[in-house]
Design a protein around this motif. Structure first.
Motif, PDB file in Angstrom:
ATOM      1  N   ALA A 239       0.834  -1.213   0.000  1.00 17.25           N
ATOM      2  CA  ALA A 239       0.000   0.000   0.000  1.00 17.25           C
ATOM      3  C   ALA A 239       0.861   1.253   0.000  1.00 17.25           C
ATOM      4  CB  ALA A 239      -0.938  -0.010   1.209  1.00 17.25           C
ATOM      5  N   VAL A 240       1.984   1.212   0.779  1.00 15.84           N
ATOM      6  CA  VAL A 240       2.891   2.366   0.799  1.00 15.84           C
ATOM      7  C   VAL A 240       3.518   2.585  -0.579  1.00 15.84           C
ATOM      8  CG1 VAL A 240       5.066   3.228   1.752  1.00 15.84           C
ATOM      9  CG2 VAL A 240       3.362   2.192   3.260  1.00 15.84           C
ATOM     10  N   ILE A 241       3.928   1.461  -1.223  1.00 17.38           N
ATOM     11  CA  ILE A 241       4.513   1.585  -2.569  1.00 17.38           C
ATOM     12  C   ILE A 241       3.483   2.154  -3.540  1.00 17.38           C
ATOM     13  CG2 ILE A 241       5.438   0.266  -4.507  1.00 17.38           C
ATOM     14  CD1 ILE A 241       6.626  -1.673  -2.477  1.00 17.38           C
ATOM     15  N   TYR A 242       2.236   1.642  -3.456  1.00 11.51           N
ATOM     16  CA  TYR A 242       1.182   2.179  -4.333  1.00 11.51           C
ATOM     17  C   TYR A 242       0.961   3.669  -4.067  1.00 11.51           C
ATOM     18  CZ  TYR A 242      -3.452   3.135  -6.161  1.00 11.51           C
ATOM     19  OH  TYR A 242      -4.515   3.691  -6.803  1.00 11.51           O
ATOM     20  N   GLY A 243       0.914   4.034  -2.759  1.00 11.47           N
ATOM     21  CA  GLY A 243       0.733   5.452  -2.433  1.00 11.47           C
ATOM     22  C   GLY A 243       1.887   6.300  -2.954  1.00 11.47           C
ATOM     23  N   PHE A 244       3.111   5.744  -2.883  1.00  9.62           N
ATOM     24  CA  PHE A 244       4.273   6.483  -3.396  1.00  9.62           C
ATOM     25  C   PHE A 244       4.139   6.738  -4.891  1.00  9.62           C
ATOM     26  CE2 PHE A 244       8.385   6.103  -5.562  1.00  9.62           C
ATOM     27  CZ  PHE A 244       9.016   7.246  -5.072  1.00  9.62           C
TER      28      PHE A 244
END
Length: 782
Positions: A239-244
């Motif tokens: 999710a963090v990678i997607y948000g990034f």
């Protein structure tokens, strides 16, 4: 501050370079260079970070998975080893206890005694975690169990084992093995840990069983918890990678929008002959946009200009920059509107109009004058040419001895000389341009005996003629008229009273009469020549006036076009900031981002409202604003406008009262009426202090309906009322300096009222309040 500016003017560029190297340039301007450098380095590292972060996250997940798998495997081996050791020790302890007590067993009925001895031999907690202790006789039949298992006793121990596992695997001190065990007759086997110890005497062996499900129960719980934690961590990282990536994409889109918007603005400024400036008043440094450099024919650069640089190319007779800065810093005024000349790169002078407002950055005390410069050289030259042509025409008209007057095609006064005014004893109020012919004649104290609208009398089809007229005081005029090219006409009147008297006397003498007639003919010829000359001068005057009006029309169309161009990016900015504020695609991460988005939204909305006002004003000035009248409920329009301003009024605890009867109907454009009332009410709320009152009333006045907006605000002085309703004009005082506004609200309201055939009236007293009223036709519908 003034001494600092003067010192800067004397040190000129040498001081500029040393101050820039020392880093003492205005923070608002230096920040632009630092931000540009930081943004370029950030753009270079952005691609590397976007490729590196996903790889690091995946490596972290793999390492975490391997680490936790190794730990769980070790825990599994440790759990199995501990269970086997415990079973072996317990079997040895219980076997020792049984063999030591075997001599006390009776020959017959020893099972009861054996069960007691077995129970006493068990260590504390021996039967926990599913452990079962079984004792057999020499024939292999189970004779005792702990905990007591009635279903297992009296059964051969071989029945407990799966058919694939023979009993021969158990021998003396055989250790612990994993074997399938059948605990019930006809049931399925269950994999269990088992150990067997042989006994001496009449007892055969002791077996200790423990199902593997009980042995590894805690380990399985740890496994489930670790798998859940690992999956959750992996999902969070994903999710963090997607948000990034999402934020990076949004940032890239925002950069593209910023670049496109800036390109449009620069193009618009360049083609509109405009330029932006930022003047740090405390340090005397100034930043120019590239369009302003191009406007002056200079090479665009990002360097900061010193006070001396700007002062050197500014005409000293038009503006005193040092005095202006000193005045702004001492008086506290925030708005500036100045017209002056600056030197072009080719040596010529360019007329500029600078309009700006003083702003201070948050956390800093240095005031900045930020605004726009518009090239008005062409307009200034046209105005000067028109003024000179008008002066020449007036001087020429005043030099002739005859009464001269010029009317347009609508029989309205254009210009007249003092001889015409004195001839008819006209007051100064009626000799203004645009006064109808009937009003001029009505005000004349010495009109013609038979007054009538002036018409051209033609001779042989020619658009010119002359006639004689007698005034009320008995004097006679010889009036010569000629049609102008625009449909109007020029009239030249010669006082022929003396000639008339001479004519009566000369009737006695034919000779004298002929001489008089000859003089009159010469005078007529002279007058006709003069009339033609005056007509030509009038034509030139009209041509110069038309050019000035065309220039003003071009200005209005430019404002309308630039307003349309600015609304498109502003709608995108407002829409995207609203989406980010509502976090439609996920949280922003920090509350400050949400505050920034709200600031962007409110600033974009305010700028959009200002642009809409400019667009409406431009349409009105360009004559493209039309109204469609219909029967409109005055009460409904008043309620709608009052409801819209209620929010702003509530914040200041201002009471808004609308007293309009439901039966009142007006003939007006519904949207225009609502905009008029909304502008007047919003203006009243803005300039009314807290706990004040704003009242909207409507009352019939004959066939008209009079609307009136009263407030208990700060009021307006009499000298400011006349210019208040002009476009972009705001009254300056201590209270209104804290309020924003384009200065178009009253101007738009006044123009819309005049389009309806009405008139906007303002009455005010300082510190007591203001009353704004206008009338509209009542509707015939009851």
């Amino acid at each position: 501050m003034a001494r600092a500016l003067a010192s800067d003017a004397s040190t000129r560029r040498g001081d500029k370079e040393s101050e820039l190297e020392a880093g003492t340039a205005p923070s608002g301007l230096t920040l632009r260079t630092l931000t540009s450098s930081f943004r370029s380095s950030l753009n270079r590292s952005d691609g590397v970070m976007r490729r590196l972060i996903p790889g690091l996250a995946i490596v972290f997940i793999i390492v975490l998975a391997l680490f936790r798998a190794g730990e769980l495997a070790g825990d599994y081996s440790e759990t199995q080893s501990t269970a086997e050791t415990t079973l072996s020790l317990m079997a040895s302890v219980v076997a020792g206890g049984l063999m030591s007590s075997e001599e006390t067993l009776p020959e017959t009925g020893y099972r009861t005694t054996l069960k007691r001895i077995l129970a006493d031999s068990l260590p504390a907690g021996a039967t926990s975690q599913g452990r079962i202790f079984l004792v057999t006789d020499n024939a292999g039949t189970i004779v005792a169990s702990a905990p007591i298992q009635p279903s297992l006793e009296s059964r051969p121990i071989s029945d407990l084992l799966a058919p694939s596992q023979p009993l021969t695997v158990f021998g003396a001190r055989a250790g612990v093995l994993s074997v399938p065990v059948v605990f019930s007759t006809g049931g399925d086997s269950e994999q269990s840990l088992a150990t067997v110890h042989h006994l001496d005497g009449q007892l055969g062996m002791i077996a200790v069983l423990q199902p593997e499900s009980a042995v590894y129960a805690d380990w399985r719980d740890d496994l489930s918890a670790n798998v859940t934690l690992f999956v959750g961590t992996s999902l969070v990282l994903l999710a963090v990678i997607y948000g990034f990536f999402s934020q990076a994409s949004r940032a890239e889109t925002a950069d593209d929008m910023y670049a496109a918007t800036r390109g449009r603005i620069d193009t618009a400024l360049t083609h509109g002959r405009c330029g932006l400036f930022d003047w740090d008043l405390s340090r005397g440094r100034m930043f120019w946009s590239s369009s302003l450099y191009e406007l002056l024919g200079r090479e665009p650069k990002d360097d900061i200009l010193s006070f001396a640089d700007v002062s050197d190319i500014t005409h000293p007779d038009d503006i005193d920059l040092l005095g202006l800065a000193e005045h702004l810093l001492e008086s506290g005024e925030t708005l500036v509107d100045e017209t002056f000349r600056m030197r072009h790169a080719d040596g010529s002078w360019i007329w500029l109009r600078a309009r700006g407002e003083i702003q201070s950055e948050t956390g800093r005390a240095e005031p900045h004058l930020i605004g726009i410069c518009i090239d008005i050289t062409e307009q200034h030259e046209l105005a000067e040419q028109s003024r000179m042509a008008d002066l020449r025409l007036r001087d020429a008209i005043e030099t002739i001895s005859e009464a001269f007057v010029l009317w347009n095609a609508r029989n309205e006064l254009v210009i007249c000389n003092s001889n015409y005014q004195s001839l008819h004893s006209l007051p100064n109020a009626v000799i203004k341009s645009g006064t109808p012919y009937k009003d001029v004649m009505a005000a004349a104290a010495n009109a013609e005996v038979a007054p009538q609208p002036v018409t051209v009398r033609q001779r042989g089809g020619a658009p010119e003629g002359s006639y004689e007229a007698q005034l009320e005081d008995g004097r006679w005029l010889q009036i010569s008229e000629r049609r102008t090219k625009d449909g109007g006409f020029v009239s030249v009147g010669t006082d022929i009273t003396a000639l008339k008297k001479h004519e009566e006397k000369l009737m006695e003498s034919e000779k004298r009469l002929k001489a008089t007639v000859s003089d009159l003919q010469k005078s007529r010829q002279t007058l006709e020549i003069q009339a033609r000359q005056l007509v030509e001068m009038a034509d030139k005057y009209q041509e110069e006036k038309t050019r000035a009006e065309a220039a003003n029309q071009a200005k209005s169309e430019f404002l309308a076009n630039i307003s349309h161009e600015l609304r498109t990016p502003l709608n995108a900015i407002i829409g995207f900031s609203d989406i980010m504020t509502q976090e439609m695609f996920g949280p922003l991460g920090t509350n400050r981002y949400a505050d920034y988005c709200k600031d962007i939204y409110s600033s974009g909305t305010y700028l959009l409202n200002v642009i809409n006002d400019i667009l409406d004003m431009s349409k009105i000035e360009a004559g493209r604003m039309s109204i469609e009248t219909e029967t409109v409920s005055a009460a409904a329009a008043a309620d709608d406008a009052s409801r819209i301003v209620t929010g702003a009024a509530t914040e200041k605890n201002i009471t808004v009262i609308a007293k309009v009867a439901d039966t009142l109907m007006v003939q007006a454009d519904k949207r225009a009426l609502k905009q008029i009332l909304l502008n007047l009410l919003a203006n009243a709320v803005k300039f009314t202090p807290d706990n004040g009152t704003v009242t909207l009333t409507a009352s019939p006045r004959g066939d008209k309906l009079r609307f009136e907006v009263n407030d208990t605000g700060i009021g307006i002085s009499e000298r400011d009322i006349e210019r208040l309703a002009q476009p972009f004009v705001q009254v300056e005082n201590q209270f209104t300096k804290t309020h924003q506004g384009s200065g178009l609200g009253l101007a738009i309201a006044r123009s819309l009222v005049e389009l309806h055939g009405g008139k906007l009236t303002i009455e005010s007293k300082v510190k007591k309040g203001t009353s704004v009223s206008f009338t509209l036709p009542l509707s015939d519908t009851k």
